[in-house]
Design a protein around this motif. Structure first.
Motif, PDB file in Angstrom:
ATOM      1  N   ALA A  85       0.837  -1.209   0.000  1.00  0.00           N
ATOM      2  CA  ALA A  85       0.000   0.000   0.000  1.00  0.00           C
ATOM      3  C   ALA A  85       0.874   1.262   0.000  1.00  0.00           C
ATOM      4  CB  ALA A  85      -0.944   0.000   1.192  1.00  0.00           C
ATOM      5  N   ILE A  86       1.977   1.230   0.753  1.00  0.00           N
ATOM      6  CA  ILE A  86       2.883   2.375   0.771  1.00  0.00           C
ATOM      7  C   ILE A  86       3.522   2.563  -0.603  1.00  0.00           C
ATOM      8  CG2 ILE A  86       5.082   3.217   1.701  1.00  0.00           C
ATOM      9  CD1 ILE A  86       4.185   2.006   4.421  1.00  0.00           C
ATOM     10  N   LEU A  87       3.948   1.470  -1.224  1.00  0.00           N
ATOM     11  CA  LEU A  87       4.522   1.574  -2.572  1.00  0.00           C
ATOM     12  C   LEU A  87       3.480   2.064  -3.566  1.00  0.00           C
ATOM     13  CD1 LEU A  87       6.789  -1.596  -2.750  1.00  0.00           C
ATOM     14  CD2 LEU A  87       7.468   0.793  -2.385  1.00  0.00           C
ATOM     15  N   HIS A  88       2.241   1.631  -3.392  1.00  0.00           N
ATOM     16  CA  HIS A  88       1.173   2.103  -4.273  1.00  0.00           C
ATOM     17  C   HIS A  88       1.026   3.615  -4.137  1.00  0.00           C
ATOM     18  CE1 HIS A  88      -2.965   2.691  -5.783  1.00  0.00           C
ATOM     19  NE2 HIS A  88      -2.572   1.771  -6.651  1.00  0.00           N
ATOM     20  N   ALA A  89       1.068   4.102  -2.913  1.00  0.00           N
ATOM     21  CA  ALA A  89       0.970   5.550  -2.690  1.00  0.00           C
ATOM     22  C   ALA A  89       2.166   6.274  -3.306  1.00  0.00           C
ATOM     23  CB  ALA A  89       0.891   5.841  -1.194  1.00  0.00           C
ATOM     24  N   LEU A  90       3.326   5.651  -3.284  1.00  0.00           N
ATOM     25  CA  LEU A  90       4.540   6.268  -3.807  1.00  0.00           C
ATOM     26  C   LEU A  90       4.526   6.367  -5.331  1.00  0.00           C
ATOM     27  CD1 LEU A  90       7.379   7.370  -3.139  1.00  0.00           C
ATOM     28  CD2 LEU A  90       8.219   5.001  -3.273  1.00  0.00           C
ATOM     29  N   TYR A  91       3.991   5.354  -6.002  1.00  0.00           N
ATOM     30  CA  TYR A  91       4.114   5.261  -7.464  1.00  0.00           C
ATOM     31  C   TYR A  91       2.832   5.493  -8.261  1.00  0.00           C
ATOM     32  CZ  TYR A  91       8.716   3.121  -6.789  1.00  0.00           C
ATOM     33  OH  TYR A  91      10.018   2.871  -6.447  1.00  0.00           O
ATOM     34  N   SER A  92       1.697   5.236  -7.693  1.00  0.00           N
ATOM     35  CA  SER A  92       0.453   5.237  -8.460  1.00  0.00           C
ATOM     36  C   SER A  92       0.157   6.608  -9.065  1.00  0.00           C
ATOM     37  CB  SER A  92      -0.710   4.817  -7.567  1.00  0.00           C
ATOM     38  OG  SER A  92      -1.896   4.779  -8.321  1.00  0.00           O
ATOM     39  N   GLY A  93      -0.171   6.598 -10.342  1.00  0.00           N
ATOM     40  CA  GLY A  93      -0.543   7.826 -11.029  1.00  0.00           C
ATOM     41  C   GLY A  93       0.609   8.553 -11.683  1.00  0.00           C
ATOM     42  N   LEU A  94       1.830   8.104 -11.439  1.00  0.00           N
ATOM     43  CA  LEU A  94       2.977   8.714 -12.097  1.00  0.00           C
ATOM     44  C   LEU A  94       3.107   8.163 -13.514  1.00  0.00           C
ATOM     45  CD1 LEU A  94       5.685   8.436  -9.268  1.00  0.00           C
ATOM     46  CD2 LEU A  94       4.208  10.392  -9.803  1.00  0.00           C
ATOM     47  N   THR A  95       3.835   8.875 -14.351  1.00  0.00           N
ATOM     48  CA  THR A  95       4.185   8.295 -15.644  1.00  0.00           C
ATOM     49  C   THR A  95       5.288   7.276 -15.394  1.00  0.00           C
ATOM     50  OG1 THR A  95       5.924   9.890 -16.163  1.00  0.00           O
ATOM     51  CG2 THR A  95       3.660  10.475 -16.825  1.00  0.00           C
ATOM     52  N   VAL A  96       5.490   6.367 -16.338  1.00  0.00           N
ATOM     53  CA  VAL A  96       6.553   5.377 -16.144  1.00  0.00           C
ATOM     54  C   VAL A  96       7.916   6.065 -16.098  1.00  0.00           C
ATOM     55  CG1 VAL A  96       5.268   3.405 -17.024  1.00  0.00           C
ATOM     56  CG2 VAL A  96       6.621   4.776 -18.610  1.00  0.00           C
ATOM     57  N   GLU A  97       8.059   7.157 -16.807  1.00  0.00           N
ATOM     58  CA  GLU A  97       9.296   7.934 -16.759  1.00  0.00           C
ATOM     59  C   GLU A  97       9.539   8.490 -15.348  1.00  0.00           C
ATOM     60  OE1 GLU A  97      11.038  10.862 -20.005  1.00  0.00           O
ATOM     61  OE2 GLU A  97       9.355  11.790 -18.927  1.00  0.00           O
ATOM     62  N   GLU A  98       8.477   8.985 -14.718  1.00  0.00           N
ATOM     63  CA  GLU A  98       8.582   9.495 -13.347  1.00  0.00           C
ATOM     64  C   GLU A  98       8.868   8.370 -12.354  1.00  0.00           C
ATOM     65  OE1 GLU A  98       5.591  13.352 -13.574  1.00  0.00           O
ATOM     66  OE2 GLU A  98       4.724  11.353 -13.296  1.00  0.00           O
ATOM     67  N   VAL A  99       8.256   7.206 -12.577  1.00  0.00           N
ATOM     68  CA  VAL A  99       8.497   6.054 -11.707  1.00  0.00           C
ATOM     69  C   VAL A  99       9.989   5.746 -11.661  1.00  0.00           C
ATOM     70  CG1 VAL A  99       8.181   3.544 -11.506  1.00  0.00           C
ATOM     71  CG2 VAL A  99       6.207   5.013 -11.942  1.00  0.00           C
ATOM     72  N   LEU A 100      10.632   5.814 -12.813  1.00  0.00           N
ATOM     73  CA  LEU A 100      12.055   5.496 -12.886  1.00  0.00           C
ATOM     74  C   LEU A 100      12.922   6.534 -12.176  1.00  0.00           C
ATOM     75  CD1 LEU A 100      12.161   4.205 -16.556  1.00  0.00           C
ATOM     76  CD2 LEU A 100      12.280   2.845 -14.451  1.00  0.00           C
ATOM     77  N   ARG A 101      12.400   7.728 -11.974  1.00  0.00           N
ATOM     78  CA  ARG A 101      13.158   8.794 -11.296  1.00  0.00           C
ATOM     79  C   ARG A 101      12.910   8.838  -9.784  1.00  0.00           C
ATOM     80  NH1 ARG A 101      11.421  12.513 -15.666  1.00  0.00           N
ATOM     81  NH2 ARG A 101      10.157  13.509 -14.066  1.00  0.00           N
ATOM     82  N   VAL A 102      11.921   8.105  -9.306  1.00  0.00           N
ATOM     83  CA  VAL A 102      11.617   8.112  -7.879  1.00  0.00           C
ATOM     84  C   VAL A 102      12.788   7.511  -7.103  1.00  0.00           C
ATOM     85  CG1 VAL A 102      10.154   7.064  -6.092  1.00  0.00           C
ATOM     86  CG2 VAL A 102       9.117   8.050  -8.139  1.00  0.00           C
ATOM     87  N   ASP A 103      13.214   8.198  -6.063  1.00  0.00           N
ATOM     88  CA  ASP A 103      14.222   7.684  -5.144  1.00  0.00           C
ATOM     89  C   ASP A 103      13.481   6.929  -4.039  1.00  0.00           C
ATOM     90  OD1 ASP A 103      16.258   7.166  -3.357  1.00  0.00           O
ATOM     91  OD2 ASP A 103      16.587   9.269  -2.819  1.00  0.00           O
ATOM     92  N   ALA A 104      13.152   5.683  -4.327  1.00  0.00           N
ATOM     93  CA  ALA A 104      12.361   4.890  -3.378  1.00  0.00           C
ATOM     94  C   ALA A 104      13.095   4.724  -2.059  1.00  0.00           C
ATOM     95  CB  ALA A 104      12.022   3.536  -3.982  1.00  0.00           C
TER      96      ALA A 104
END
Length: 142
Positions: A85-104
Motif C-alpha cells: 500500500a505504501i509503494l502504491h501511494a509512492l508510485y500510483s498515477g505517475l508516468t513510467v518515466e517518473e516512476v524510474l526517477r523516484v528515489d524509493a
C-alpha cells in the motif's frame, strides 16, 4: 518527487511517535487495499525475493515514457500488504518515466522503515521496488 498520497503517509508517520502505532498504521493501509483477484495470483505476477507471497499486477495506460503507471498488489502477510500500500501511494498515477526517477530508498527512509523492518522484509521491499522499476522500464522503452 512524492505523490500526495505518499506525503499523507509520511505526515502520519511523523505524527505517530511509537513504532507499534506505525506498524498498526501500515497494517491498516494494507487492509484498506482492494484484494487482488485470485486469477492474477500467478507466477508471472509473483515477486521473487520476498519471504512472504507477493504479487504485483501492473495496470499501465498508454505506452512509452508518458504511460500512466498503476498496479494492484497482494500478499499473504498483513505487514507486507501494508508495504505494498505504501509503494502504491509512492508510485500510483505517475508516468513510467517518473516512476524510474523516484528515489524509493530515500522516500522509504523518510518513514524510518529501514531501521524497523527485519532483513527479510527489507529485502522483500527492495524486490518489490525492483519489480515496479522493471515494469516501468519495460513500458518506457516500448
Amino acid at each position: 518527487m512524492a505523490t500526495e498520497s505518499f506525503e499523507d503517509i509520511a505526515d502520519t508517520f511523523e505524527f505517530l511517535d511509537d513504532w507499534e502505532d506505525r506498524y498498526r498504521h501500515v497494517i491498516e493501509l494494507g487492509k484498506a487495499m482492494p484484494p487482488l483477484d485470485e486469477a492474477f495470483r500467478v507466477p508471472a505476477t509473483k515477486v521473487d525475493g520476498c519471504a512472504s507471497q507477493v504479487w504485483i499486477m501492473p495496470q499501465i495506460n498508454g505506452s512509452g515514457p508518458q504511460a500512466q503507471f498503476d498496479f494492484q498488489g497482494e500478499s499473504d502477510a498483513m505487514i507486507v500488504r501494508g508495504l505494498i500500500a505504501i509503494l502504491h501511494a509512492l508510485y500510483s498515477g505517475l508516468t513510467v518515466e517518473e516512476v524510474l526517477r523516484v528515489d524509493a530508498g530515500g522516500a522509504l527512509a523518510r518513514l524510518g522503515l529501514n531501521d524497523h523492518l527485519s532483513a527479510q522484509r527489507s529485502n522483500g521491499l527492495r524486490a518489490m521496488v525492483e519489480r515496479i522499476r522493471k515494469l516501468a522500464g519495460e513500458t518506457a522503452a516500448a
